[in-house]
Design a protein around this motif. Structure first.
Motif, short mmCIF file in Angstrom:
data_model
loop_
_atom_site.label_atom_id
_atom_site.label_comp_id
_atom_site.label_asym_id
_atom_site.label_seq_id
_atom_site.Cartn_x
_atom_site.Cartn_y
_atom_site.Cartn_z
N ILE A 1 1.41 12.12 -4.64
CA ILE A 1 2.62 12.43 -5.70
C ILE A 1 2.24 11.56 -6.98
CG2 ILE A 1 4.91 11.84 -6.34
CD1 ILE A 1 5.60 13.02 -3.34
N LEU A 2 1.55 10.53 -6.87
CA LEU A 2 1.29 9.53 -7.98
C LEU A 2 0.27 10.18 -9.04
CD1 LEU A 2 1.91 6.93 -9.36
CD2 LEU A 2 0.59 5.85 -7.90
N ARG A 3 -0.66 10.85 -8.13
CA ARG A 3 -1.87 11.50 -8.87
C ARG A 3 -0.86 12.75 -9.63
NH1 ARG A 3 -5.18 11.09 -4.05
NH2 ARG A 3 -6.52 9.35 -4.29
N ARG B 1 5.38 3.77 -16.36
CA ARG B 1 4.60 2.47 -15.98
C ARG B 1 4.18 2.57 -14.53
NH1 ARG B 1 8.95 1.50 -19.18
NH2 ARG B 1 8.89 -0.21 -20.77
N ALA B 2 4.54 3.47 -13.81
CA ALA B 2 3.93 3.54 -12.33
C ALA B 2 2.64 4.08 -12.48
CB ALA B 2 4.65 4.37 -11.59
N VAL B 3 2.41 5.22 -13.58
CA VAL B 3 1.15 5.76 -13.66
C VAL B 3 0.20 4.81 -14.21
CG1 VAL B 3 -0.04 7.50 -15.06
CG2 VAL B 3 2.07 8.24 -13.65
N LEU B 4 0.71 3.90 -15.37
CA LEU B 4 -0.20 2.99 -15.96
C LEU B 4 -0.68 1.96 -14.95
CD1 LEU B 4 1.88 2.84 -19.43
CD2 LEU B 4 -0.34 3.89 -19.16
N LYS B 5 0.31 1.49 -14.29
CA LYS B 5 -0.26 0.41 -13.65
C LYS B 5 -1.06 0.77 -12.59
CE LYS B 5 1.97 -3.69 -11.12
NZ LYS B 5 2.83 -4.49 -10.77
N ALA B 6 -0.79 1.90 -11.72
CA ALA B 6 -1.70 2.70 -10.80
C ALA B 6 -3.04 2.73 -11.33
CB ALA B 6 -1.13 4.14 -10.32
N LEU B 7 -3.02 3.26 -12.75
CA LEU B 7 -4.32 3.32 -13.21
C LEU B 7 -5.04 1.98 -13.55
CD1 LEU B 7 -3.39 6.10 -15.85
CD2 LEU B 7 -5.16 6.32 -14.10
N GLU B 8 -4.44 1.08 -13.86
CA GLU B 8 -5.05 -0.35 -14.15
C GLU B 8 -5.55 -0.95 -12.75
OE1 GLU B 8 -3.56 -1.47 -18.50
OE2 GLU B 8 -2.75 -2.47 -16.67
N LEU B 9 -4.70 -0.63 -11.51
CA LEU B 9 -4.97 -1.08 -10.27
C LEU B 9 -6.37 -0.25 -9.62
CD1 LEU B 9 -1.49 -2.02 -9.16
CD2 LEU B 9 -3.50 -3.57 -9.62
N GLY B 10 -6.38 0.88 -10.22
CA GLY B 10 -7.39 1.66 -9.53
C GLY B 10 -7.02 2.65 -8.51
N ILE B 11 -5.80 2.72 -8.38
CA ILE B 11 -5.04 3.36 -7.22
C ILE B 11 -5.33 4.93 -7.20
CG2 ILE B 11 -3.01 3.90 -6.04
CD1 ILE B 11 -1.87 0.99 -6.63
N VAL B 12 -5.27 5.23 -8.44
CA VAL B 12 -5.53 6.77 -8.79
C VAL B 12 -6.53 7.03 -9.82
CG1 VAL B 12 -3.27 7.47 -8.14
CG2 VAL B 12 -3.95 6.88 -10.73
N PRO C 1 0.77 -1.23 -0.18
CA PRO C 1 0.02 -0.02 -0.01
C PRO C 1 0.83 1.47 -0.04
CG PRO C 1 -0.06 -1.15 2.26
CD PRO C 1 0.72 -1.98 1.15
N LEU C 2 0.45 2.38 -0.68
CA LEU C 2 1.04 3.57 -0.75
C LEU C 2 0.57 4.43 0.36
CD1 LEU C 2 0.67 4.48 -4.74
CD2 LEU C 2 2.68 3.15 -3.43
N THR C 3 1.46 5.14 0.68
CA THR C 3 1.07 6.19 1.85
C THR C 3 0.01 7.22 1.28
OG1 THR C 3 3.12 7.66 1.60
CG2 THR C 3 3.20 5.87 3.05
N ASN D 1 10.17 5.09 -3.84
CA ASN D 1 9.38 4.51 -3.17
C ASN D 1 8.21 4.01 -3.95
OD1 ASN D 1 11.07 4.77 -0.90
ND2 ASN D 1 9.73 6.20 0.22
N ILE D 2 7.47 4.53 -4.72
CA ILE D 2 6.33 4.35 -5.51
C ILE D 2 6.88 3.39 -6.49
CG2 ILE D 2 4.76 5.39 -7.54
CD1 ILE D 2 4.99 8.08 -5.68
N LEU D 3 7.99 3.51 -7.04
CA LEU D 3 8.24 2.70 -8.06
C LEU D 3 8.72 1.29 -7.65
CD1 LEU D 3 10.72 4.58 -10.25
CD2 LEU D 3 8.47 4.56 -10.59
#
Length: 213
Positions: free
Chosen positions: A160-162, A202-213, A152-154, A190-192
């Motif tokens: 920051i990812l957004r 890739r961090a943004v793409l994966k986060a989008l597909e995971l629904g994190i952002v 889990p991200l803080t 840390n995010i990577l």
């Protein structure tokens, strides 16, 4: 001096991009390719600092160029040249190793800044097409080897990812959050690590597909 290779099957596009880059004192075009097959042969020989790559080309597509050179560990920092109807291809290209993308009607300032950013190890997302691409993520077949929920991200990391998803640089994020740029870099690292990816795109793409952002 930053060396650039242009890969596009449209002569006018190559000429236009070259003309713009010729105006920058620290950038020079060292090679031009009219299709993907030429690109996979010329790029390892020219060893450019940055590749500007079209996706829709004869003989070998831009995606295939990215995949081929990446498999050989011969892929320089690459920026996709795109049009508004290339959404799905752009996402595939980013996943195949591209550092970002630009519209083909890019301005001189945007083009030069993009080349300098990518040559310096950064990545970029053209804000004018960001929302359209992000909206299309749900339509893209997943190409990640695993979509298991990462560590889990803080709250600050998610924030920051957004901002990364919005195409902001570390410096811009630091100014926005009123923190040191080094602090942002640590959060990005840390995010990577938590997402199990090697770069911001890739961090943004994966986060989008995971629904994190």
């Amino acid at each position: 001096m930053i060396s650039v290779c242009l890969v596009d099957d449209q002569n006018l596009v190559r000429q236009g991009i070259r003309s713009l880059l010729d105006l920058a004192p620290d950038i020079r075009v060292v090679a031009e390719c009219a299709d993907g097959k030429q690109a996979v042969e010329a790029i390892p020989k020219a060893r450019p600092d940055v590749v500007l790559l079209d996706l829709r080309m004869p003989n070998m597509t831009g995606i295939e160029v990215l995949q081929t050179l990446s498999a050989r560990n011969e892929l320089p920092p690459t920026v996709i040249l795109t049009t508004f109807d290339d959404d799905q291809l752009v996402l595939s290209g980013l996943k195949a190793g591209a550092r970002g993308y630009l519209l083909k009607d890019v301005s001189l300032e945007q083009l030069v800044e993009a080349v300098r950013t990518v040559a310096g190890g950064g990545s970029l997302v053209a804000p004018v097409v960001t929302q359209r691409l992000l909206a299309g993520v749900g339509r893209i077949q997943n190409q990640f080897s695993s979509l298991e929920q990462p560590d889990p991200l803080t709250e600050r990391e998610t924030e920051i990812l957004r901002l990364l998803a919005g195409g902001y640089s570390n410096k811009e994020i630091a100014n926005s959050l009123r923190v040191a740029e080094g602090t942002v870099k640590n959060h990005v690292s840390n995010i990577l690590s938590k997402l199990g990816v090697r770069d911001r795109t890739r961090a943004v793409l994966k986060a989008l597909e995971l629904g994190i952002v």
